[in-house]
Design a protein around this motif. Structure first.
Motif, PDB file in Angstrom:
ATOM      1  N   LEU A 202       0.838  -1.175   0.000  1.00 28.64           N
ATOM      2  CA  LEU A 202       0.000   0.000   0.000  1.00 28.64           C
ATOM      3  C   LEU A 202       0.885   1.242   0.000  1.00 28.64           C
ATOM      4  O   LEU A 202       1.890   1.283   0.676  1.00 28.64           O
ATOM      5  CB  LEU A 202      -0.887   0.008   1.241  1.00 28.64           C
ATOM      6  N   LYS A 203       0.486   2.198  -0.747  1.00 27.41           N
ATOM      7  CA  LYS A 203       1.237   3.444  -0.827  1.00 27.41           C
ATOM      8  C   LYS A 203       0.318   4.587  -0.441  1.00 27.41           C
ATOM      9  O   LYS A 203      -0.869   4.501  -0.659  1.00 27.41           O
ATOM     10  CB  LYS A 203       1.752   3.678  -2.258  1.00 27.41           C
ATOM     11  N   PRO A 204       0.758   5.656   0.132  1.00 28.07           N
ATOM     12  CA  PRO A 204       2.135   5.926   0.508  1.00 28.07           C
ATOM     13  C   PRO A 204       2.556   5.075   1.703  1.00 28.07           C
ATOM     14  O   PRO A 204       1.771   4.811   2.591  1.00 28.07           O
ATOM     15  CB  PRO A 204       2.130   7.407   0.859  1.00 28.07           C
ATOM     16  N   PHE A 205       3.798   4.663   1.694  1.00 30.86           N
ATOM     17  CA  PHE A 205       4.289   3.687   2.662  1.00 30.86           C
ATOM     18  C   PHE A 205       5.010   4.337   3.841  1.00 30.86           C
ATOM     19  O   PHE A 205       5.166   3.711   4.873  1.00 30.86           O
ATOM     20  CB  PHE A 205       5.208   2.699   1.945  1.00 30.86           C
ATOM     21  N   ASP A 206       5.449   5.579   3.709  1.00 36.33           N
ATOM     22  CA  ASP A 206       6.246   6.215   4.762  1.00 36.33           C
ATOM     23  C   ASP A 206       5.529   6.244   6.110  1.00 36.33           C
ATOM     24  O   ASP A 206       6.138   5.976   7.149  1.00 36.33           O
ATOM     25  CB  ASP A 206       6.645   7.636   4.354  1.00 36.33           C
ATOM     26  N   GLU A 207       4.233   6.555   6.115  1.00 34.73           N
ATOM     27  CA  GLU A 207       3.500   6.607   7.377  1.00 34.73           C
ATOM     28  C   GLU A 207       3.448   5.227   8.035  1.00 34.73           C
ATOM     29  O   GLU A 207       3.594   5.096   9.240  1.00 34.73           O
ATOM     30  CB  GLU A 207       2.081   7.129   7.149  1.00 34.73           C
ATOM     31  N   PHE A 208       3.248   4.186   7.236  1.00 33.25           N
ATOM     32  CA  PHE A 208       3.233   2.829   7.775  1.00 33.25           C
ATOM     33  C   PHE A 208       4.598   2.450   8.343  1.00 33.25           C
ATOM     34  O   PHE A 208       4.689   1.816   9.386  1.00 33.25           O
ATOM     35  CB  PHE A 208       2.808   1.818   6.711  1.00 33.25           C
ATOM     36  N   MET A 209       5.638   2.831   7.643  1.00 30.45           N
ATOM     37  CA  MET A 209       6.991   2.552   8.118  1.00 30.45           C
ATOM     38  C   MET A 209       7.211   3.202   9.487  1.00 30.45           C
ATOM     39  O   MET A 209       7.726   2.572  10.402  1.00 30.45           O
ATOM     40  CB  MET A 209       8.036   3.072   7.131  1.00 30.45           C
ATOM     41  N   ASP A 210       6.788   4.452   9.606  1.00 25.00           N
ATOM     42  CA  ASP A 210       6.971   5.177  10.861  1.00 25.00           C
ATOM     43  C   ASP A 210       6.182   4.531  11.997  1.00 25.00           C
ATOM     44  O   ASP A 210       6.666   4.449  13.128  1.00 25.00           O
ATOM     45  CB  ASP A 210       6.543   6.638  10.709  1.00 25.00           C
ATOM     46  N   ASN A 211       4.979   4.062  11.718  1.00 22.89           N
ATOM     47  CA  ASN A 211       4.136   3.467  12.755  1.00 22.89           C
ATOM     48  C   ASN A 211       4.508   2.022  13.074  1.00 22.89           C
ATOM     49  O   ASN A 211       4.483   1.615  14.236  1.00 22.89           O
ATOM     50  CB  ASN A 211       2.663   3.521  12.349  1.00 22.89           C
ATOM     51  N   LEU A 212       4.838   1.248  12.068  1.00 18.22           N
ATOM     52  CA  LEU A 212       5.105  -0.172  12.269  1.00 18.22           C
ATOM     53  C   LEU A 212       6.509  -0.460  12.769  1.00 18.22           C
ATOM     54  O   LEU A 212       6.729  -1.433  13.485  1.00 18.22           O
ATOM     55  CB  LEU A 212       4.861  -0.944  10.969  1.00 18.22           C
ATOM     56  N   PHE A 213       7.453   0.363  12.359  1.00 16.36           N
ATOM     57  CA  PHE A 213       8.851   0.091  12.692  1.00 16.36           C
ATOM     58  C   PHE A 213       9.473   1.243  13.465  1.00 16.36           C
ATOM     59  O   PHE A 213      10.612   1.623  13.224  1.00 16.36           O
ATOM     60  CB  PHE A 213       9.640  -0.190  11.412  1.00 16.36           C
ATOM     61  N   GLU A 214       8.726   1.770  14.409  1.00 18.45           N
ATOM     62  CA  GLU A 214       9.204   2.886  15.218  1.00 18.45           C
ATOM     63  C   GLU A 214      10.489   2.501  15.948  1.00 18.45           C
ATOM     64  O   GLU A 214      10.598   1.432  16.532  1.00 18.45           O
ATOM     65  CB  GLU A 214       8.128   3.269  16.237  1.00 18.45           C
ATOM     66  N   GLY A 215      11.470   3.361  15.858  1.00 16.81           N
ATOM     67  CA  GLY A 215      12.723   3.125  16.550  1.00 16.81           C
ATOM     68  C   GLY A 215      13.755   2.350  15.737  1.00 16.81           C
ATOM     69  O   GLY A 215      14.887   2.180  16.175  1.00 16.81           O
ATOM     70  N   ILE A 216      13.354   1.836  14.576  1.00 22.78           N
ATOM     71  CA  ILE A 216      14.295   1.100  13.723  1.00 22.78           C
ATOM     72  C   ILE A 216      14.767   2.052  12.630  1.00 22.78           C
ATOM     73  O   ILE A 216      13.944   2.640  11.918  1.00 22.78           O
ATOM     74  CB  ILE A 216      13.623  -0.145  13.097  1.00 22.78           C
ATOM     75  N   PRO A 217      16.054   2.213  12.463  1.00 21.35           N
ATOM     76  CA  PRO A 217      16.547   3.105  11.410  1.00 21.35           C
ATOM     77  C   PRO A 217      16.061   2.654  10.024  1.00 21.35           C
ATOM     78  O   PRO A 217      16.058   1.460   9.723  1.00 21.35           O
ATOM     79  CB  PRO A 217      18.072   2.986  11.518  1.00 21.35           C
TER      80      PRO A 217
END
Length: 86
Positions: free
Chosen positions: A1-16
């Motif tokens: 699903l796009k845009p993916f940046d928000e999901f990345m921020d929510n799902l992988f918080e704290g991971i570079p």
């Protein structure tokens, strides 16, 4: 699903971000087979309020189940349902 940046921020918080590998493909179905809907209430007019307070409310969950069952009867080969949770 796009845009993916928000999901990345929510799902992988704290991971570079450089430590996360993303693989993406183009759509596997033609555009004419895709329908996007925003739905505010179900078949019995119960409002869809998916907030923290209503996350386990039986009337809202029953209405969601009824809505999805109704749509599933009209979609011949399956469906994907996505909605964010806050």
């Amino acid at each position: 699903l796009k845009p993916f940046d928000e999901f990345m921020d929510n799902l992988f918080e704290g991971i570079p971000k450089e430590d996360i590998e993303v693989f993406s493909c183009s759509h596997v179905m033609p555009k004419e087979n895709l329908l996007t809907l925003c739905v505010g209430k179900g078949p019995s007019n119960v409002p869809f309020k998916f907030n923290y307070q209503n996350r386990n409310t039986k009337p809202v969950m029953n209405e969601l189940g009824s809505f999805l069952a109704n749509i599933a009867q009209m979609v011949p080969d399956g469906m994907v349902v996505f909605f964010p949770s806050y």
